[in-house]
Design an enzyme around this catalytic site. Structure first.
Site, PDB file in Angstrom:
ATOM      1  N   GLY A  13       0.803  -1.085  -0.047  1.00 46.94           N
ATOM      2  CA  GLY A  13      -0.034   0.043  -0.112  1.00 46.94           C
ATOM      3  C   GLY A  13       0.930   1.247   0.084  1.00 46.94           C
ATOM      4  N   ILE A  95     -10.193  -8.054 -12.593  1.00 45.30           N
ATOM      5  CA  ILE A  95     -11.628  -7.576 -12.334  1.00 45.30           C
ATOM      6  C   ILE A  95     -12.602  -8.224 -13.442  1.00 45.30           C
ATOM      7  CG2 ILE A  95     -13.035  -5.670 -12.176  1.00 45.30           C
ATOM      8  CD1 ILE A  95     -10.896  -4.399 -10.858  1.00 45.30           C
ATOM      9  N   HIS A 111       0.856   0.881 -13.142  1.00 46.28           N
ATOM     10  CA  HIS A 111       1.636  -0.298 -13.849  1.00 46.28           C
ATOM     11  C   HIS A 111       3.114   0.211 -13.761  1.00 46.28           C
ATOM     12  CE1 HIS A 111       2.097  -4.081 -15.647  1.00 46.28           C
ATOM     13  NE2 HIS A 111       2.824  -3.556 -16.809  1.00 46.28           N
TER      14      HIS A 111
END
Ligand code: GRF
Length: 192
Positions: A13, A95, A111
């Site tokens: 994170g 997803i 990315h």
């Protein structure tokens, strides 16, 4: 109106942390509100970081669940929150198409490579192993594929003098942390 944001994480994170800082006291302060940090991994370190900012966190463990069932649960969770954008910050899960359809052009990912040259996990390893002189960080919309959505912005990273993977990762992450918030700021302020 400030955009209502959910950040999705699966691990460390550090990108989330950078965005939370900018939303709290920096360049994202007047353009968005972080409504929720969501994780599919109960052990994600980033959940603790999010709590330290006083941000609501929710985890639905994805392990062992069918992709569609899991994504339906996430959609149900988000529905009452009126989320404008979902920011993927190290979210390690593909997803489902119906999820993408619900939030078309409103899911954004970072990315650690040029998405036209390398998709999937391990962008810095790829640059190191291929002895690239420069690599790119990409912020892009998320579509049904793996790192195939339209590119919003790319920034070049000179790695020609770096001799270890650790150096590349460190420099790359530092660029990610600056770039992600700057790109989001531009996007959100253009929509005001
Ligand atoms: C970053 O390198 C990001 O580009 C990629 O996953 C990594 C996440 O790191 N999608 P962190 O969890 O933000 O520290």
């Amino acid at each position: 109106m400030k955009k209502r944001i959910a950040i999705f994480i699966s691990g460390r994170g550090s990108n989330m942390d950078a965005i939370l800082r900018q939303a709290h006291e920096g360049i994202l302060r007047d353009v968005c509100e972080i409504v929720l940090v969501f994780s599919n991994n109960p052990d994600a370190k980033g959940l603790e970081t999010a709590k330290s900012y006083g941000i609501a966190t929710i985890c639905i463990p994805s392990k062992g669940k069918k992709r569609e069932d899991f994504d339906r649960a996430v959609i149900d969770l988000l529905a009452p929150l009126q989320i404008d954008y979902i920011i993927l910050a190290g979210y390690m899960r593909l997803i489902s198409p119906f999820f993408i359809k619900t939030y078309r052009d409103r899911i954004i990912n970072i990315h650690p490579a040029d998405t036209r040259a390398f998709q999937g996990v391990g962008g810095y390893d790829w640059a190191f192993e291929n002895k690239l002189k420069k690599t790119h960080i990409t912020v892009h919309y998320v579509d049904e594929g793996m790192d195939t959505g339209d590119i919003i912005e790319q920034r070049e990273l000179d790695i020609s003098k770096m001799t270890t993977l650790g150096q590349i990762e460190k420099a790359g992450l530092a660029l990610e942390h600056i770039m992600f918030s700057e790109v989001l700021r531009k996007l959100f302020e253009n929509e005001q």
